[in-house]
Design an enzyme around this catalytic site. Sequence first.
Site, PDB file in Angstrom:
ATOM      1  N   GLU A  92      83.843  27.383 -77.531  1.00  0.00           N
ATOM      2  CA  GLU A  92      84.713  26.785 -78.549  1.00  0.00           C
ATOM      3  C   GLU A  92      86.186  26.876 -78.131  1.00  0.00           C
ATOM      4  O   GLU A  92      86.943  25.919 -78.267  1.00  0.00           O
ATOM      5  CB  GLU A  92      84.472  27.500 -79.895  1.00  0.00           C
ATOM      6  CG  GLU A  92      85.234  26.865 -81.024  1.00  0.00           C
ATOM      7  CD  GLU A  92      84.588  27.061 -82.390  1.00  0.00           C
ATOM      8  OE1 GLU A  92      83.345  27.181 -82.473  1.00  0.00           O
ATOM      9  OE2 GLU A  92      85.342  27.087 -83.368  1.00  0.00           O
TER      10      GLU A  92
ATOM     11  N   ASP B 197      82.495  33.291 -86.945  1.00  0.00           N
ATOM     12  CA  ASP B 197      81.457  32.314 -87.279  1.00  0.00           C
ATOM     13  C   ASP B 197      80.223  32.472 -86.385  1.00  0.00           C
ATOM     14  O   ASP B 197      79.082  32.400 -86.856  1.00  0.00           O
ATOM     15  CB  ASP B 197      82.016  30.890 -87.131  1.00  0.00           C
ATOM     16  CG  ASP B 197      83.328  30.712 -87.871  1.00  0.00           C
ATOM     17  OD1 ASP B 197      83.606  31.508 -88.786  1.00  0.00           O
ATOM     18  OD2 ASP B 197      84.077  29.781 -87.524  1.00  0.00           O
TER      19      ASP B 197
HETATM   20  C1  GLA Z   1      87.698  29.765 -89.027  1.00  0.00           C
HETATM   21  C2  GLA Z   1      87.560  30.398 -87.645  1.00  0.00           C
HETATM   22  C3  GLA Z   1      87.192  31.874 -87.767  1.00  0.00           C
HETATM   23  C4  GLA Z   1      88.145  32.604 -88.721  1.00  0.00           C
HETATM   24  C5  GLA Z   1      88.318  31.822 -90.016  1.00  0.00           C
HETATM   25  C6  GLA Z   1      89.365  32.435 -90.911  1.00  0.00           C
HETATM   26  O1  GLA Z   1      86.469  29.760 -89.681  1.00  0.00           O
HETATM   27  O2  GLA Z   1      86.546  29.743 -86.921  1.00  0.00           O
HETATM   28  O3  GLA Z   1      87.209  32.460 -86.487  1.00  0.00           O
HETATM   29  O4  GLA Z   1      89.382  32.850 -88.103  1.00  0.00           O
HETATM   30  O5  GLA Z   1      88.662  30.476 -89.782  1.00  0.00           O
HETATM   31  O6  GLA Z   1      88.948  33.669 -91.377  1.00  0.00           O
END
Ligand code: GLA
Length: 399
Positions: A179, A191
């Site tokens: 990513e 995530d």
């Molecule tokens: C997105 C990013 C995560 C995290 C959130 C905020 O989902 O992918 O890595 O930083 O924002 O908590």
Amino acid sequence: MTAVPMLEAWDETEGTRRARALFAETFDGAPDGVWSAPGRVNLIGEHTDYNGGLCLPIALEHRTFVALRRRPDDRVHLVSEREGSSWQTALADVAPGAVSGWGAYPAGVAWALDQLGHPTGGFDAAVVSCVPYGAGLSSSAALECAFAMAFTAAPGWAGPDPGTDAGRAALAAACVRAENEIAGANTGGMDQAASLRSRAGRALLLDTRDGHVEHIPFDLTEAGLELLVIDTRAEHALVDGQYAQRRATCEAAAAALEVPTLREITPSGLDAALAQLDGDEPRRRVRHVVTEIARVEQFVDLLRAGRLREVGPLMDASHTSLAGDYEVSAAELDVAVRAARQAGALGARMTGGGFGGSAIALVPAGASPAVAEAVTGAFAAEGFTAPVFLVATAGPPAH
Ligand code: GLA
């Protein structure tokens, strides 16, 4: 009054059937197998993962399914129910800055595993998903993680062992590299950990300082509660500059404070740290991160004490901090949160990166339809696009 529909998750049979059907229609014959991975909602701990902090996601029951067959050459050919056109490349052409579009996520995972010494060959794959797309529910992590499972389990291919948490952590790290370096979104890693390392019925306490996880019991039914997810349909894009800017501000503040990450700033040391920083904006960003990490600890303490019904005020405080100090909310998120609380939610907050995307509301069991109705009414009154809802429970990880 018509009931507001809830977006149901496909079960395993349904997801597998759809993936196999799309595969057969596109490529002829059968895939080597079908693998799947979930989206997530984060209960609390937002914009903490790239600061060495704590976060607390759950895996959704909503998953992305990948039917994959190895090829004898190094071609990658992908189709998705959601994308109009197929995506193709040669594996040899995958490198930072060299590929774009949705296929960069899966191809990036193959690239990252190759960098780890686990090369795959080429593959044909068909993707279907019931994770809402662009809703801040980690559809991209679900896509990466489903492919990561396929890459380690397709006959003849190997990689970090998804039978162990260490193997799953290594796979999550490969997905993050895909990513960050191939798809070009500098996200923090929550995530992918949620999608690969969660457990059903548990919230995942992730300590991003050392990658350690704990599985915290999260039984909504037992507490007489439901978790309503509100997809505001407001556009959110992490590849745009705002997310990267927040991250850069935090990293610059940590450098100014001479700490590796903001995790090292404790609530009792916060005032002293703020006094050392120049400017109101960095101070507010740091205050969010430090107070949010403390809220995760308090939230987990309540869960451990069987006091899930009492976490609402922490969710509310998290939203206030994200909207005010961190400035990552959006009008639609604020309206969703306010309307949900007025309709009886115990607490509500935006979830995920923000600037649109989804909010979550903790509501008494059975109240989701009424709260959804109220939020829909509030959106109509504002002239916003109608939101979409689902009821979340903590589902199983990628397999
Ligand atoms: C997105 C990013 C995560 C995290 C959130 C905020 O989902 O992918 O890595 O930083 O924002 O908590």
